[in-house]
Scaffold this motif. Structure first.
Motif, PDB file in Angstrom:
ATOM      1  N   THR A  20       0.566 -12.076  -5.954  1.00 12.89           N
ATOM      2  CA  THR A  20      -0.147 -12.104  -7.219  1.00 12.89           C
ATOM      3  C   THR A  20       0.825 -12.062  -8.385  1.00 12.89           C
ATOM      4  N   MET A  29      -3.890 -11.530 -16.460  1.00  7.43           N
ATOM      5  CA  MET A  29      -4.129 -10.992 -15.127  1.00  7.43           C
ATOM      6  C   MET A  29      -4.567 -12.122 -14.199  1.00  7.43           C
ATOM      7  N   ILE A  31      -6.058 -12.759 -10.535  1.00  2.70           N
ATOM      8  CA  ILE A  31      -6.723 -12.102  -9.414  1.00  2.70           C
ATOM      9  C   ILE A  31      -6.688 -13.010  -8.190  1.00  2.70           C
ATOM     10  N   ILE A  63      -8.099 -13.416 -17.927  1.00  2.00           N
ATOM     11  CA  ILE A  63      -8.262 -13.056 -16.513  1.00  2.00           C
ATOM     12  C   ILE A  63      -8.561 -14.333 -15.744  1.00  2.00           C
ATOM     13  N   ASP A  86      -6.720  -9.308  -3.858  1.00  3.90           N
ATOM     14  CA  ASP A  86      -7.484  -8.318  -4.613  1.00  3.90           C
ATOM     15  C   ASP A  86      -8.934  -8.273  -4.141  1.00  3.90           C
ATOM     16  N   THR A 212      -8.014  -4.290  -3.542  1.00  8.48           N
ATOM     17  CA  THR A 212      -7.048  -3.646  -4.420  1.00  8.48           C
ATOM     18  C   THR A 212      -7.503  -2.235  -4.794  1.00  8.48           C
ATOM     19  N   ASP A 214      -5.750  -0.987  -7.630  1.00 10.45           N
ATOM     20  CA  ASP A 214      -5.289  -0.961  -9.019  1.00 10.45           C
ATOM     21  C   ASP A 214      -6.501  -0.801  -9.945  1.00 10.45           C
ATOM     22  N   GLU A 216      -7.195  -1.426 -13.161  1.00 12.09           N
ATOM     23  CA  GLU A 216      -7.609  -2.544 -14.006  1.00 12.09           C
ATOM     24  C   GLU A 216      -8.135  -3.715 -13.171  1.00 12.09           C
ATOM     25  N   ARG A 217      -7.515  -3.961 -12.031  1.00 11.47           N
ATOM     26  CA  ARG A 217      -7.986  -5.042 -11.166  1.00 11.47           C
ATOM     27  C   ARG A 217      -9.346  -4.695 -10.557  1.00 11.47           C
TER      28      ARG A 217
END
Length: 293
Positions: A20, A29, A31, A63, A86, A212, A214, A216-217
């Motif tokens: 990624t 970002m 994904i 995104i 993700d 994921t 993370d 924010e993800r």
């Protein structure tokens, strides 16, 4: 900076070598989403559908989704090597992701298919369906043998999807145990047909899970999943969801409205799938039902 959203169609297993993309100074970002076609759809590409849905969902935002189409084998091999997306979209019963799913999200079903009996007779009443006059579309990674066993057709002949379709066309069999994909084959062929939904068992569910952790993800993934469930019209895929209306095809409308005695909707362990597959040829319906409780 230009980000290209790519859907890579991959018919055989391969190892992913890219990772990624990290967000840069523009706070972009990317994904990663894997699409696994564990059962035949109706028409069109589920990977492209997801890519298009992501574009609409995050229009005007930094995104972006990279949607990669993988076989089940390729997905398992990549996960074992530490290559993890993700998000992953996969068929119910898919084994090998149990230990990778972010359990805070579990899984969400975003569309489904259906089993049915098809006859090349517009007035068929299906009263004479039996083991000798029915051929089964063997499907892909779905548990059609379980659907057949629950329907009392566990001993019927099985053929690859195309062969089963052709053998119904040439008169070798009177009935085909298939799915919505076969309906679209006959629509393309412009032949008359009748359809009877099979409501004993269904595992033709397309799920999506977050892998994921993370923060924010995860937030972006949750927004996308909500959008996918609330706004998708999977009629373009010849599949079904709560938002899909087939007012132009009664056979598809009947499949969309079908309710099932037993369903397999989640990812499972390899051992559990083996138990179901082993119970089907024996005709042990009670064992199958107990496993599906």
């Amino acid at each position: 900076m230009v980000i290209v959203i790519v859907a890579v169609m991959t018919p055989i297993a391969y190892i992913l070598t890219h990772k990624t993309e990290e967000r840069g100074t523009d706070d972009v970002m990317l994904i990663e989403l894997w699409q696994i076609d564990g059962f035949e759809g109706g028409k069109g590409s589920r990977a492209k559908f997801l890519s298009d849905a992501a574009k609409k969902c995050f229009s005007g935002k930094n995104i972006y989704f990279n949607v990669t189409s993988l076989s089940a084998t390729a997905a398992r091999e990549n996960l074992a090597l530490g290559h993890k997306p993700d998000l992953i979209s996969y068929n119910a019963g898919f084994s090998g992701i149990e230990n990778y799913v972010n359990q805070s999200f579990g899984y969400t079903t975003w569309c489904n298919g259906a089993y049915c009996i098809i006859a090349l007779d517009a007035s068929a009443d299906f009263s004479d369906v039996n083991l000798q006059n029915t051929v089964i579309n063997a499907g892909k990674d779905n548990l059609v043998e379980v659907a057949a066993a629950v329907a009392g057709l566990g001993g019927a002949a099985r053929e690859s999807s195309v062969n089963a379709y052709l053998k119904l066309l040439d008169g070798s069999y009177r009935y085909l145990l298939g799915t919505q994909r076969d309906i679209y084959r006959f629509i393309s062929r412009k032949v008359e047909y009748s359809v009877k939904p099979l409501t004993g068992f269904n595992d033709l569910y397309q799920n999506i899970s977050v892998l994921t952790h993370d923060k924010e993800r995860c937030a972006a993934a949750e927004i996308f999943i909500d959008y996918l469930v609330e706004n998708n019209n999977v009629k373009s895929l010849g599949l079904f969801s709560g938002n899909t209306v087939y007012d132009d095809n009664q056979s598809m409308a009947n499949l969309a409205a079908a309710e099932y005695s037993y369903r397999l909707t989640s990812y499972c362990s390899e051992d559990y799938i083996s138990q179901l597959k082993n119970a089907a040829p024996s005709g042990d319906i009670n064992k199958i039902k107990n496993l599906l409780k």
